[in-house]
Write an enzyme that holds these catalytic residues in place. Structure first.
Site, mmCIF file in Angstrom:
data_model
loop_
_atom_site.group_PDB
_atom_site.id
_atom_site.type_symbol
_atom_site.label_atom_id
_atom_site.label_comp_id
_atom_site.label_asym_id
_atom_site.label_seq_id
_atom_site.Cartn_x
_atom_site.Cartn_y
_atom_site.Cartn_z
ATOM 1 N N LYS A 112 1.119 -1.175 -0.271
ATOM 2 C CA LYS A 112 -0.144 0.474 0.157
ATOM 3 C C LYS A 112 1.184 1.564 0.180
ATOM 4 O O LYS A 112 1.817 1.154 0.671
ATOM 5 C CB LYS A 112 -1.198 0.231 1.296
ATOM 6 C CG LYS A 112 -2.221 1.017 1.062
ATOM 7 C CD LYS A 112 -2.684 0.849 2.448
ATOM 8 C CE LYS A 112 -3.364 1.627 2.643
ATOM 9 N NZ LYS A 112 -4.917 1.752 4.110
ATOM 10 N N HIS A 114 -0.037 4.648 0.482
ATOM 11 C CA HIS A 114 -0.805 5.539 1.010
ATOM 12 C C HIS A 114 -1.016 5.282 2.314
ATOM 13 O O HIS A 114 -0.828 4.202 2.646
ATOM 14 C CB HIS A 114 -1.782 6.739 0.366
ATOM 15 C CG HIS A 114 -2.986 5.561 -0.142
ATOM 16 N ND1 HIS A 114 -2.812 4.444 -0.642
ATOM 17 C CD2 HIS A 114 -4.606 4.917 0.752
ATOM 18 C CE1 HIS A 114 -3.785 3.630 -0.880
ATOM 19 N NE2 HIS A 114 -4.536 3.947 0.329
#
Ligand code: OMP
Length: 227
Positions: A112, A114
């Site tokens: 991921k 963010h």
């Protein structure tokens, strides 16, 4: 006549009735063509999920090499994720004195970029003893990948518990040693399975077609490990 423990029979019966254990022709991750397949994603009702999770919890708590010997329970994406969450809950509920401070973690297949970012979700693994919990071992590749990820995150894998040991040889093996046997030797850790191919053969006799039993025996003769 050989017999198997009742918790194994309960799991096999639940797997058969719920369609988690199927007989026919299936292509495995290794490319092998198998006459059976175990799909942990099929234990999706309470009637199936409860014996499945209980069998994992019993396997863990009845092993002195594993019970209370880890700091984090790790479930590899995807099928290990709900397993880790459910088994962790069962352990913490049954043995709070042992598991209150134990954590659980899972990984993402894709990092991921963010928010909190990264590939790991849950308890930090740095410096922790980690027990891996997952569905099946065939050639052992998925467990090797999990060990690498955990090691890269600073954790130390101290054991593996799976639902099914298919008791298969490695795809490129020069001998007939099992994928689990190789992993045990290489990493020096305990690896437990709730059931193995032998249990499936014993447990399914009289419950599935004789022709399916014959195909299982033929598959074992071709790809079955000797240890
Ligand atoms: P190996 O990485 O070869 O050990 O394969 C293990 C993985 O294969 C499991 O984590 C599953 O994703 C998948 N699998 C099953 O779920 N059930 C089976 O009966 C057989 C396999 C498989 O593809 O070998």
């Amino acid at each position: 006549m050989s017999t198997i423990a009742s918790y194994k029979t309960s799991l096999l019966d639940a797997a058969l009735s719920g369609g988690a254990l199927r007989f026919g022709s299936f292509t495995l991750k290794s490319g092998r063509q198998s006459p059976y397949f175990f799909n942990a994603g099929s234990f999706f009702t309470g009637a199936l999920h409860v014996p499945f999770v209980d069998a994992f919890a019993s396997t863990i708590t009845s092993s002195s090499a594993i019970h209370g010997q880890f700091d984090v329970l790790f479930g590899p994406a995807y099928k290990g994720i709900p397993l880790a969450a459910a088994v962790f809950y069962a352990l913490a509920k049954q043995h709070p004195e042992v598991y209150t401070e134990v954590g659980y973690t899972f990984d993402r297949k894709e990092a991921k970029d963010h928010g909190e970012g990264g590939v790991m979700v849950g308890a930090p693994l740095q410096g922790k003893r980690v027990l891996v919990i997952d569905d099946v071992v065939s050639s052992g590749t998925a467990k090797r990948e999990a060990i690498e990820k955990i090691t890269a995150a600073g954790g130390k894998v101290v054991g593996i518990v799976v639902a099914v040991d298919r008791q298969e040889t490695l795809p490129d093996a020069a001998d007939r040693s099992s994928a689990i046997g190789q992993l045990k030797k290489e990493y020096g850790i305990p690896i437990l399975a709730i059931v193995n191919l032998e249990d499936i053969l014993t447990g399914m006799k009289g419950k599935i077609a004789d022709a399916d039993i014959v195909r299982l025996e033929e598959y074992r003769a071709t790809y079955g490990a000797s240890d």
